[in-house]
Write an enzyme that holds these catalytic residues in place. Structure first.
Site, PDB file in Angstrom:
ATOM      1  N   ASP A 154      -3.614   2.633  12.873  1.00 24.10           N
ATOM      2  CA  ASP A 154      -2.776   2.207  14.004  1.00 24.10           C
ATOM      3  C   ASP A 154      -3.621   1.459  15.027  1.00 24.10           C
ATOM      4  O   ASP A 154      -3.213   0.433  15.571  1.00 24.10           O
ATOM      5  CB  ASP A 154      -2.035   3.404  14.623  1.00 24.10           C
ATOM      6  CG  ASP A 154      -2.920   4.615  14.867  1.00 24.10           C
ATOM      7  OD1 ASP A 154      -4.071   4.639  14.387  1.00 24.10           O
ATOM      8  OD2 ASP A 154      -2.455   5.556  15.552  1.00 24.10           O
ATOM      9  N   ASP A 198      -0.893  -8.851   6.031  1.00 24.67           N
ATOM     10  CA  ASP A 198       0.174  -9.726   6.527  1.00 24.67           C
ATOM     11  C   ASP A 198       0.000  -9.989   8.023  1.00 24.67           C
ATOM     12  O   ASP A 198       0.141 -11.120   8.490  1.00 24.67           O
ATOM     13  CB  ASP A 198       1.556  -9.089   6.301  1.00 24.67           C
ATOM     14  CG  ASP A 198       2.245  -9.616   5.048  1.00 24.67           C
ATOM     15  OD1 ASP A 198       1.523 -10.002   4.105  1.00 24.67           O
ATOM     16  OD2 ASP A 198       3.488  -9.643   5.015  1.00 24.67           O
ATOM     17  N   ASP A 222      -1.828  -3.774   2.648  1.00 30.02           N
ATOM     18  CA  ASP A 222      -0.645  -4.621   2.519  1.00 30.02           C
ATOM     19  C   ASP A 222      -0.159  -5.022   3.912  1.00 30.02           C
ATOM     20  O   ASP A 222       0.072  -6.197   4.194  1.00 30.02           O
ATOM     21  CB  ASP A 222       0.452  -3.849   1.778  1.00 30.02           C
ATOM     22  CG  ASP A 222       1.743  -4.641   1.668  1.00 30.02           C
ATOM     23  OD1 ASP A 222       1.658  -5.836   1.336  1.00 30.02           O
ATOM     24  OD2 ASP A 222       2.818  -4.078   1.930  1.00 30.02           O
ATOM     25  N   TYR A 270       1.299   3.276  -3.835  1.00 25.12           N
ATOM     26  CA  TYR A 270       1.991   2.322  -4.713  1.00 25.12           C
ATOM     27  C   TYR A 270       2.126   2.852  -6.136  1.00 25.12           C
ATOM     28  O   TYR A 270       3.025   2.446  -6.864  1.00 25.12           O
ATOM     29  CB  TYR A 270       1.218   0.999  -4.770  1.00 25.12           C
ATOM     30  CG  TYR A 270       1.586   0.004  -3.706  1.00 25.12           C
ATOM     31  CD1 TYR A 270       1.422   0.303  -2.359  1.00 25.12           C
ATOM     32  CD2 TYR A 270       2.077  -1.250  -4.038  1.00 25.12           C
ATOM     33  CE1 TYR A 270       1.743  -0.616  -1.380  1.00 25.12           C
ATOM     34  CE2 TYR A 270       2.400  -2.179  -3.077  1.00 25.12           C
ATOM     35  CZ  TYR A 270       2.237  -1.857  -1.747  1.00 25.12           C
ATOM     36  OH  TYR A 270       2.554  -2.776  -0.786  1.00 25.12           O
ATOM     37  N   LYS A 299      -6.597   6.733   7.902  1.00 21.48           N
ATOM     38  CA  LYS A 299      -5.835   7.608   8.801  1.00 21.48           C
ATOM     39  C   LYS A 299      -6.386   9.014   8.580  1.00 21.48           C
ATOM     40  O   LYS A 299      -5.672   9.942   8.185  1.00 21.48           O
ATOM     41  CB  LYS A 299      -4.333   7.494   8.464  1.00 21.48           C
ATOM     42  CG  LYS A 299      -3.404   8.166   9.450  1.00 21.48           C
ATOM     43  CD  LYS A 299      -3.241   7.397  10.756  1.00 21.48           C
ATOM     44  CE  LYS A 299      -2.343   8.159  11.723  1.00 21.48           C
ATOM     45  NZ  LYS A 299      -2.302   7.552  13.071  1.00 21.48           N
TER      46      LYS A 299
HETATM   47  C1  IPM Z   1       1.632  -8.420  -1.484  1.00 16.68           C
HETATM   48  C2  IPM Z   1       3.120  -8.187  -1.608  1.00 16.68           C
HETATM   49  C3  IPM Z   1       3.377  -7.184  -2.709  1.00 16.68           C
HETATM   50  C4  IPM Z   1       2.735  -5.881  -2.301  1.00 16.68           C
HETATM   51  C5  IPM Z   1       4.846  -6.979  -3.086  1.00 16.68           C
HETATM   52  C6  IPM Z   1       5.539  -8.287  -3.401  1.00 16.68           C
HETATM   53  C7  IPM Z   1       5.002  -5.996  -4.210  1.00 16.68           C
HETATM   54  O1  IPM Z   1       3.654  -7.786  -0.392  1.00 16.68           O
HETATM   55  O2  IPM Z   1       1.021  -8.902  -2.457  1.00 16.68           O
HETATM   56  O3  IPM Z   1       1.068  -8.131  -0.439  1.00 16.68           O
HETATM   57  O4  IPM Z   1       3.341  -5.073  -1.583  1.00 16.68           O
HETATM   58  O5  IPM Z   1       1.604  -5.628  -2.711  1.00 16.68           O
HETATM   59 MG    MG Z   2       2.267  -7.713   1.190  1.00 14.66          MG
END
Ligand code: IPM
Ligand code: MG
Length: 352
Positions: A222, A250, A246, A142, A190
């Site tokens: 993975d 999710d 990240d 990032y 990884k």
């Molecule tokens: C998160 C989001 C952010 C990230 C984006 C919106 C930049 O997906 O907080 O997980 O990738 O960190």
């Molecule tokens: Mg995210």
């Protein structure tokens, strides 16, 4: 006690859900005799529109001067569909993380019995799943340099960089969470491919020697992505680098069926930030239908982590549980009458 809370509502449904969390915090103040001073500031698309900067200096200063930051959501479809936009709302989020030194994102993944049927997984797989994802937030691909495009625009590159101190401080937090919980730490990397991952694994192995009470295991990302779906109950604390975290966080957030309910905390060097894990849900903006519970539960994390008000935090979680068992919830999770965002907030504040 008196506390200063910076309120960064952001875009989309941000303002309406944050308003409900503020109602609940005010009720906490009344009940437990605290005063919370709330100050609003701009972040995200609205900050670009009004000040040309997604994380303006005033907002940064307010965060630095506060005891905690309550954050709503950022993002606006007008930027998502324009890859050429020079300034993007997401840059505000990254700038905030970097400038506040928020090197860790903590996302607890818990199940709510009344929502399990919304899980895409079989009930027997997810029932009772309870783990925490600890994601590194200010390093890796990032932020690594160099990044960019070649002059002819036909090549693009990003760089993943980690230093030992960066890896150590996030792993330390992972060990601390594991020690407070079921003493099981999964380091996700990884290491079969990436040099940065080998630094992570090597550092974790060294640190494990001084934490004999913690059972540490190592998993390629993975494989971890697969096991989260196959055996979500086997995890306790998962620690990983920025981009793996990240993606996995999710994935982890939907398996319980409670996306609209999961809070998060970003902690580090300066003021900590608390926000729901869901996004700005532009389609629902201004309709008073968005689920405010993830933001209210983020306020509970704020009370506990930033202000050390454990009993107060528990009272917020308790009233949220009660609103669910009594069906005072928004349309996304309601089985009968759907309540409005503002009605849920009012009910929580009244019944706390
Ligand atoms: C998160 C989001 C952010 C990230 C984006 C919106 C930049 O997906 O907080 O997980 O990738 O960190
Ligand atoms: Mg995210």
């Amino acid at each position: 006690m008196e506390y200063k809370i910076a309120v960064l509502s952001g875009d989309g449904i941000g303002p309406e859900i944050v308003e409900q969390a503020i109602k609940v915090l005010k009720a906490v103040g009344k009940k437990f005799n605290h005063t919370f001073h709330f100050t609003q500031a701009l972040v995200g698309a609205i900050a670009i529109d009004q000040m040309g900067d997604p994380f303006p200096e005033e907002t940064f200063q307010l965060c630095m001067d506060s005891d905690a930051v309550l954050f709503g959501a950022i993002g606006d479809p007008k930027y998502d569909n324009d890859p050429k936009a020079m300034v993007r709302p997401e840059q505000g989020l990254l700038a905030m993380r970097k400038k506040l030194g928020l090197y860790a994102n903590i996302r607890p993944v818990t199940t709510f019995p009344s929502l399990i049927h919304k899980s895409p997984l079989r009930t027997d797989l997810v029932e009772g799943a309870d783990f925490v994802v600890v994601r590194e937030l200010t390093g890796g691909i990032y932020f690594g340099e160099p990044r960019g495009r070649s002059e002819d625009l036909n090549k693009a590159y990003d760089t993943c960089v980690y230093t030992r101190p960066e890896v150590e401080r996030i792993l330390k937090l992972g060990f601390e969470y594991a020690a407070k919980r079921n003493k099981q730490l999964t380091v996700v990397d990884k290491a079969n491919i990436l040099a940065t991952s080998r630094l992570w694994r090597e550092t974790a192995q060294e640190m494990a020697l001084s934490h004999p009470e913690i059972e540490v295991d190592y998993m390629f990302v993975d494989n971890a992505a697969m096991q989260i779906i196959q055996w979500p109950k086997k995890f306790d604390v998962m620690v990983t680098e920025n981009m793996f975290g990240d993606i996995l966080s999710d994935e982890a957030s939907v398996i319980t069926g409670s996306l609209g309910l999961l809070p998060s905390a970003s902690v580090g060097i300066h003021t900590s930030v608390f926000e729901p894990i869901h996004g700005s849900y532009p389609q629902a903006t201004g309709k008073d239908i968005a689920n405010p519970l993830a933001t209210v539960l983020s306020a509970a994390m704020l009370l506990e982590i930033a202000l050390d008000l454990t009993v107060e935090a528990e009272s917020v979680r308790e009233v949220v549980d009660r609103s669910m068992s009594e069906g005072v919830v928004t349309e996304d999770i309601s089985e009968g009458k759907a309540y409005k965002t503002s009605e849920v907030g009012d009910w929580l504040a009244k019944n706390l």
